[in-house]
Scaffold this motif. Structure first.
Motif, PDB file in Angstrom:
ATOM      1  N   ILE A 149    -102.050 157.733 -44.303  1.00 10.41           N
ATOM      2  CA  ILE A 149    -102.656 156.730 -43.432  1.00 10.41           C
ATOM      3  C   ILE A 149    -102.519 157.130 -41.961  1.00 10.41           C
ATOM      4  CG2 ILE A 149    -102.416 154.780 -45.018  1.00 10.41           C
ATOM      5  CD1 ILE A 149     -99.876 153.968 -43.450  1.00 10.41           C
ATOM      6  N   LEU A 150    -101.754 158.183 -41.683  1.00  7.70           N
ATOM      7  CA  LEU A 150    -101.544 158.651 -40.318  1.00  7.70           C
ATOM      8  C   LEU A 150    -101.770 160.175 -40.255  1.00  7.70           C
ATOM      9  CD1 LEU A 150     -98.274 156.676 -39.494  1.00  7.70           C
ATOM     10  CD2 LEU A 150    -100.499 156.305 -38.408  1.00  7.70           C
ATOM     11  N   GLY A 151    -102.415 160.628 -39.207  1.00 11.36           N
ATOM     12  CA  GLY A 151    -102.538 162.054 -38.946  1.00 11.36           C
ATOM     13  C   GLY A 151    -103.416 162.837 -39.894  1.00 11.36           C
ATOM     14  N   ALA A 152    -104.209 162.179 -40.727  1.00  4.01           N
ATOM     15  CA  ALA A 152    -105.067 162.885 -41.681  1.00  4.01           C
ATOM     16  C   ALA A 152    -106.322 163.395 -40.975  1.00  4.01           C
ATOM     17  CB  ALA A 152    -105.442 161.973 -42.840  1.00  4.01           C
ATOM     18  N   SER A 153    -107.103 164.169 -41.709  1.00  2.00           N
ATOM     19  CA  SER A 153    -108.362 164.690 -41.165  1.00  2.00           C
ATOM     20  C   SER A 153    -109.425 164.657 -42.250  1.00  2.00           C
ATOM     21  CB  SER A 153    -108.174 166.124 -40.662  1.00  2.00           C
ATOM     22  OG  SER A 153    -108.068 167.040 -41.746  1.00  2.00           O
ATOM     23  N   ASP A 154    -110.636 165.032 -41.899  1.00  2.00           N
ATOM     24  CA  ASP A 154    -111.710 165.104 -42.889  1.00  2.00           C
ATOM     25  C   ASP A 154    -111.495 166.247 -43.875  1.00  2.00           C
ATOM     26  OD1 ASP A 154    -112.988 162.953 -41.752  1.00  2.00           O
ATOM     27  OD2 ASP A 154    -114.319 164.181 -40.509  1.00  2.00           O
ATOM     28  N   ALA A 155    -110.550 167.126 -43.565  1.00  2.00           N
ATOM     29  CA  ALA A 155    -110.284 168.261 -44.449  1.00  2.00           C
ATOM     30  C   ALA A 155    -109.173 167.993 -45.451  1.00  2.00           C
ATOM     31  CB  ALA A 155    -109.917 169.499 -43.620  1.00  2.00           C
ATOM     32  N   CYS A 156    -108.274 167.028 -45.158  1.00  2.00           N
ATOM     33  CA  CYS A 156    -107.126 166.799 -46.049  1.00  2.00           C
ATOM     34  C   CYS A 156    -106.464 165.469 -45.740  1.00  2.00           C
ATOM     35  CB  CYS A 156    -106.108 167.935 -45.900  1.00  2.00           C
ATOM     36  SG  CYS A 156    -104.689 167.826 -47.028  1.00  2.00           S
ATOM     37  N   VAL A 166     -87.623 163.505 -43.994  1.00  2.00           N
ATOM     38  CA  VAL A 166     -87.800 162.260 -43.242  1.00  2.00           C
ATOM     39  C   VAL A 166     -86.504 161.940 -42.491  1.00  2.00           C
ATOM     40  CG1 VAL A 166     -88.412 159.818 -43.382  1.00  2.00           C
ATOM     41  CG2 VAL A 166     -89.473 161.463 -44.942  1.00  2.00           C
ATOM     42  N   ALA A 167     -85.376 162.079 -43.170  1.00  2.00           N
ATOM     43  CA  ALA A 167     -84.093 161.861 -42.513  1.00  2.00           C
ATOM     44  C   ALA A 167     -83.848 162.893 -41.427  1.00  2.00           C
ATOM     45  CB  ALA A 167     -82.968 161.892 -43.545  1.00  2.00           C
ATOM     46  N   LEU A 191     -92.171 171.786 -36.798  1.00  2.00           N
ATOM     47  CA  LEU A 191     -92.320 172.842 -37.803  1.00  2.00           C
ATOM     48  C   LEU A 191     -93.553 172.640 -38.678  1.00  2.00           C
ATOM     49  CD1 LEU A 191     -91.027 175.351 -39.223  1.00  2.00           C
ATOM     50  CD2 LEU A 191     -89.949 173.711 -40.785  1.00  2.00           C
ATOM     51  N   HIS A 192     -93.767 171.414 -39.136  1.00  2.00           N
ATOM     52  CA  HIS A 192     -94.901 171.126 -40.022  1.00  2.00           C
ATOM     53  C   HIS A 192     -96.144 170.794 -39.204  1.00  2.00           C
ATOM     54  CE1 HIS A 192     -91.299 170.181 -42.498  1.00  2.00           C
ATOM     55  NE2 HIS A 192     -91.992 170.821 -43.412  1.00  2.00           N
ATOM     56  N   ARG A 193     -97.295 171.154 -39.730  1.00  2.00           N
ATOM     57  CA  ARG A 193     -98.564 170.932 -39.061  1.00  2.00           C
ATOM     58  C   ARG A 193     -99.273 169.705 -39.625  1.00  2.00           C
ATOM     59  NH1 ARG A 193    -102.506 173.477 -39.872  1.00  2.00           N
ATOM     60  NH2 ARG A 193    -103.461 173.814 -37.843  1.00  2.00           N
ATOM     61  N   LEU A 194    -100.069 169.060 -38.801  1.00  2.00           N
ATOM     62  CA  LEU A 194    -101.062 168.125 -39.314  1.00  2.00           C
ATOM     63  C   LEU A 194    -102.246 168.933 -39.834  1.00  2.00           C
ATOM     64  CD1 LEU A 194    -100.934 165.268 -36.654  1.00  2.00           C
ATOM     65  CD2 LEU A 194     -99.960 165.281 -38.961  1.00  2.00           C
ATOM     66  N   PRO A 195    -103.050 168.389 -40.749  1.00  2.00           N
ATOM     67  CA  PRO A 195    -104.047 169.215 -41.441  1.00  2.00           C
ATOM     68  C   PRO A 195    -105.165 169.718 -40.554  1.00  2.00           C
ATOM     69  CG  PRO A 195    -104.276 166.908 -42.067  1.00  2.00           C
ATOM     70  CD  PRO A 195    -102.995 167.023 -41.290  1.00  2.00           C
ATOM     71  N   GLU A 196    -105.694 168.868 -39.675  1.00  2.00           N
ATOM     72  CA  GLU A 196    -106.831 169.238 -38.838  1.00  2.00           C
ATOM     73  C   GLU A 196    -107.868 169.998 -39.682  1.00  2.00           C
ATOM     74  OE1 GLU A 196    -104.601 171.223 -35.729  1.00  2.00           O
ATOM     75  OE2 GLU A 196    -104.425 169.345 -34.620  1.00  2.00           O
ATOM     76  N   ASP A 197    -108.307 171.167 -39.231  1.00  2.00           N
ATOM     77  CA  ASP A 197    -109.316 171.928 -39.983  1.00  2.00           C
ATOM     78  C   ASP A 197    -108.716 172.990 -40.884  1.00  2.00           C
ATOM     79  OD1 ASP A 197    -111.385 170.504 -38.784  1.00  2.00           O
ATOM     80  OD2 ASP A 197    -111.506 171.893 -37.096  1.00  2.00           O
ATOM     81  N   HIS A 198    -107.366 173.105 -40.894  1.00  2.00           N
ATOM     82  CA  HIS A 198    -106.720 174.158 -41.681  1.00  2.00           C
ATOM     83  C   HIS A 198    -105.538 173.598 -42.482  1.00  2.00           C
ATOM     84  CE1 HIS A 198    -108.997 177.596 -40.213  1.00  2.00           C
ATOM     85  NE2 HIS A 198    -108.977 177.025 -39.028  1.00  2.00           N
ATOM     86  N   HIS A 266     -99.187 164.124 -43.421  1.00  2.00           N
ATOM     87  CA  HIS A 266     -99.114 165.504 -43.862  1.00  2.00           C
ATOM     88  C   HIS A 266     -97.776 166.144 -43.495  1.00  2.00           C
ATOM     89  CE1 HIS A 266    -100.826 169.725 -44.144  1.00  2.00           C
ATOM     90  NE2 HIS A 266    -101.417 169.139 -45.163  1.00  2.00           N
ATOM     91  N   LYS A 267     -96.990 165.469 -42.653  1.00  2.00           N
ATOM     92  CA  LYS A 267     -95.690 165.940 -42.213  1.00  2.00           C
ATOM     93  C   LYS A 267     -94.757 164.743 -42.108  1.00  2.00           C
ATOM     94  CE  LYS A 267     -95.289 166.882 -37.772  1.00  2.00           C
ATOM     95  NZ  LYS A 267     -95.496 167.530 -36.458  1.00  2.00           N
ATOM     96  N   PRO A 268     -93.440 164.968 -42.101  1.00  2.00           N
ATOM     97  CA  PRO A 268     -92.532 163.848 -41.838  1.00  2.00           C
ATOM     98  C   PRO A 268     -92.907 163.228 -40.493  1.00  2.00           C
ATOM     99  CG  PRO A 268     -91.326 165.804 -42.540  1.00  2.00           C
ATOM    100  CD  PRO A 268     -92.729 166.258 -42.293  1.00  2.00           C
ATOM    101  N   TRP A 269     -93.080 161.912 -40.462  1.00  3.81           N
ATOM    102  CA  TRP A 269     -93.702 161.254 -39.309  1.00  3.81           C
ATOM    103  C   TRP A 269     -92.641 160.580 -38.446  1.00  3.81           C
ATOM    104  CZ3 TRP A 269     -98.698 161.573 -37.749  1.00  3.81           C
ATOM    105  CH2 TRP A 269     -99.110 160.691 -36.737  1.00  3.81           C
ATOM    106  N   ARG A 270     -92.309 161.202 -37.323  1.00  2.00           N
ATOM    107  CA  ARG A 270     -91.383 160.584 -36.370  1.00  2.00           C
ATOM    108  C   ARG A 270     -92.126 159.495 -35.609  1.00  2.00           C
ATOM    109  NH1 ARG A 270     -86.660 162.329 -33.503  1.00  2.00           N
ATOM    110  NH2 ARG A 270     -86.055 160.543 -32.193  1.00  2.00           N
ATOM    111  N   ALA A 271     -91.546 158.310 -35.564  1.00  2.00           N
ATOM    112  CA  ALA A 271     -92.229 157.143 -34.989  1.00  2.00           C
ATOM    113  C   ALA A 271     -91.940 157.051 -33.494  1.00  2.00           C
ATOM    114  CB  ALA A 271     -91.800 155.873 -35.719  1.00  2.00           C
ATOM    115  N   TRP A 272     -92.488 157.978 -32.734  1.00  4.34           N
ATOM    116  CA  TRP A 272     -92.220 158.030 -31.302  1.00  4.34           C
ATOM    117  C   TRP A 272     -92.704 156.770 -30.580  1.00  4.34           C
ATOM    118  CZ3 TRP A 272     -89.010 161.872 -30.468  1.00  4.34           C
ATOM    119  CH2 TRP A 272     -89.125 163.066 -31.188  1.00  4.34           C
ATOM    120  N   LYS A 273     -93.877 156.268 -30.945  1.00  6.56           N
ATOM    121  CA  LYS A 273     -94.414 155.077 -30.270  1.00  6.56           C
ATOM    122  C   LYS A 273     -93.540 153.864 -30.541  1.00  6.56           C
ATOM    123  CE  LYS A 273     -99.232 156.649 -30.402  1.00  6.56           C
ATOM    124  NZ  LYS A 273    -100.592 156.383 -30.948  1.00  6.56           N
ATOM    125  N   LEU A 274     -93.102 153.722 -31.767  1.00  8.21           N
ATOM    126  CA  LEU A 274     -92.208 152.612 -32.117  1.00  8.21           C
ATOM    127  C   LEU A 274     -90.919 152.691 -31.305  1.00  8.21           C
ATOM    128  CD1 LEU A 274     -91.248 151.198 -35.558  1.00  8.21           C
ATOM    129  CD2 LEU A 274     -89.446 152.126 -34.110  1.00  8.21           C
TER     130      LEU A 274
END
Length: 333
Positions: A149-156, A166-167, A191-198, A266-274
Motif C-alpha cells: 500500500i506504500l511505495g509501490a509502482s506500476d511495475a511491482c 522491520v525491527a 539498503l533495499h530499493r523501492l520497485p520503481e521501474d526495476h 517493497h522494503k521495510p518501511w521506516r515511518a519518518w513522517k509519523l
C-alpha cells in the motif's frame, strides 16, 4: 536440474573473490535461496557458502551491538544483550519463522530474502517483472491481498517479507558491506530499493558485494518497545501488517519515537513522517492517530488490500498507546 559449483569461503576476502565469478550467489542458511533454486527462479552457476564467516554478537562499550552476518536468527533472538537492550529485535525474529527455520537462517540471508509474492513464484504463465523484467505484473489486477500500500509502482506491488528487518529499520541499524571496491556502511533503510521501474533489483548492493555485519547503535529508550504482527494464523505466517515501535515519553509528552512497518511496502518501511509529526505532542491516542494518518496519507490500495490502510492506522495507535501506558523498561522479553 541446473548444474552449479559449490565452494565454502573461509574469509570475507575469499568469498568476495569467489563471488566475483559470473552468476555467483552467496549461500547462508539457504532458507530462501534453496526455495528459489527449486523453483528455477534463481539459477546461479556457482554457490559460495558464507556460513563460515563471523557469527559473533559483540557488545560495545557505548551500549550498541555488532552482529556478524553469519549469526543464526535463533542465536540473535536468544542473546542476553539483544533481549535486554533491543527487545523489539528479539520479538520480531521469534515472530518471523518456526524454530527450525530460525535455527538455519542467518542474519545476512534474512536481510536479503526475496518477496513471497505468489506471482513471483509462479513460472507457469504468470507475468512478473521481478522474475522477468518487462513482462508485466499480474498481481496488480490479480489476487493482491498481501501486497503493498506504500511505495509501490506500476511495475511491482510486492512486499518485503522479513520481520527482523522491520525491527532493524526502527532501531536505526547499519549494514557493513565488503566488495571488490572496498568496505562501506549503509543505513539498513537505504539498503533495499523501492520497485520503481526495476523491481528485479531488490537492493543497492553492487555485484559480488557481501554483507559482513549489522550494527545496532545505542538507544536509551529501546526497552520501551513492542513488535506486533497481524497475520492470518497465529503460527508461522507472513505478515499482513507488522509494527515495530519504541517510544520515549516524559511528563506525558513524546520526546522521541521510532516506528517501522512491515507487510506494506517493497522494503521495510521506516515511518519518518509519523515520527516527525509525533515528537513534542501529547502521548495520547489522538496524537497517535493523527501521526498515523500523516504516514498513511500517500497509501494506495489495490482491489483486495484496501483493509490494510485502516488496519495499519489501528495497529499503530494500539501499539503506541500500549507503550505510553508502560514504564520505561516495560514489556521486555
Amino acid at each position: 536440474m541446473i548444474p552449479f559449483t559449490y565452494a565454502r569461503a573461509a574469509s570475507a576476502a575469499e568469498a568476495i573473490r569467489m563471488g566475483a565469478m559470473p552468476d555467483a550467489k552467496y549461500l547462508g542458511g539457504g532458507t530462501n535461496l534453496v526455495d528459489l533454486l527449486r523453483e528455477t527462479i534463481e539459477h546461479p552457476a556457482s554457490l559460495v557458502d558464507v556460513t563460515g564467516l563471523s557469527d559473533a554478537i559483540e557488545e560495545r562499550p557505548d551500549g550498541g551491538i555488532v552482529i556478524g552476518a553469519a549469526a543464526k536468527n535463533t542465536a540473535v533472538a536468544a542473546h542476553p544483550a539483544v533481549r535486554s537492550r533491543f527487545p523489539v529485535l528479539a520479538r520480531a525474529i521469534v515472530s518471523g519463522a518456526s524454530a527450525q527455520i530460525r535455527n538455519m537462517a542467518t542474519v545476512g540471508g534474512n536481510i536479503l530474502q526475496r518477496t513471497r509474492c505468489t506471482y513471483f513464484y509462479d513460472d507457469d504463465g504468470a507475468r512478473c517483472n521481478k522474475r522477468s523484467p518487462g513482462q508485466g505484473c499480474d498481481a496488480i489486477d490479480g489476487f493482491n491481498r498481501m501486497h503493498a500500500i506504500l511505495g509501490a509502482s506500476d511495475a511491482c506491488v510486492a512486499v518485503h517479507p522479513s520481520d527482523m528487518c522491520v525491527a532493524l529499520a526502527a532501531l536505526g541499524a547499519t549494514v557493513r558491506l565488503e566488495g571488490a571496491n572496498g568496505t562501506r556502511t549503509l543505513a539498513l533503510t537505504d539498503l533495499h530499493r523501492l520497485p520503481e521501474d526495476h523491481p528485479e533489483l531488490d537492493t543497492v548492493l553492487a555485484p559480488g558485494e557481501l554483507i559482513t555485519a549489522i550494527a545496532l547503535p545505542p538507544l536509551a529508550y529501546a526497552g520501551r518497545a513492542a513488535y506486533r504482527k497481524v497475520r492470518d494464523r497465529s503460527s508461522y505466517a507472513f505478515a499482513l501488517l507488522s509494527v515495530a515501535a519504541m517510544l520515549d515519553v516524559a511528563d506525558g509528552v513524546v520526546k522521541d519515537v521510532r516506528l517501522a512497518l512491515g507487510g506494506v511496502a517493497h522494503k521495510p518501511w521506516r515511518a519518518w513522517k509519523l515520527e516527525a509529526a509525533l515528537r513534542g505532542q501529547p502521548a495520547v491516542e489522538d496524537s497517535f492517530r493523527a501521526a498515523a494518518a500523516a504516514e498513511l496519507a500517500d497509501a494506495r490500495a489495490l482491489h483486495d488490500n484496501a483493509f490494510k490502510i485502516g488496519l495499519a492506522e489501528r495497529t499503530i495507535v494500539a501499539v503506541l498507546a500500549g507503550l505510553a501506558a508502560k514504564g520505561p523498561n516495560g514489556g521486555q522479553p
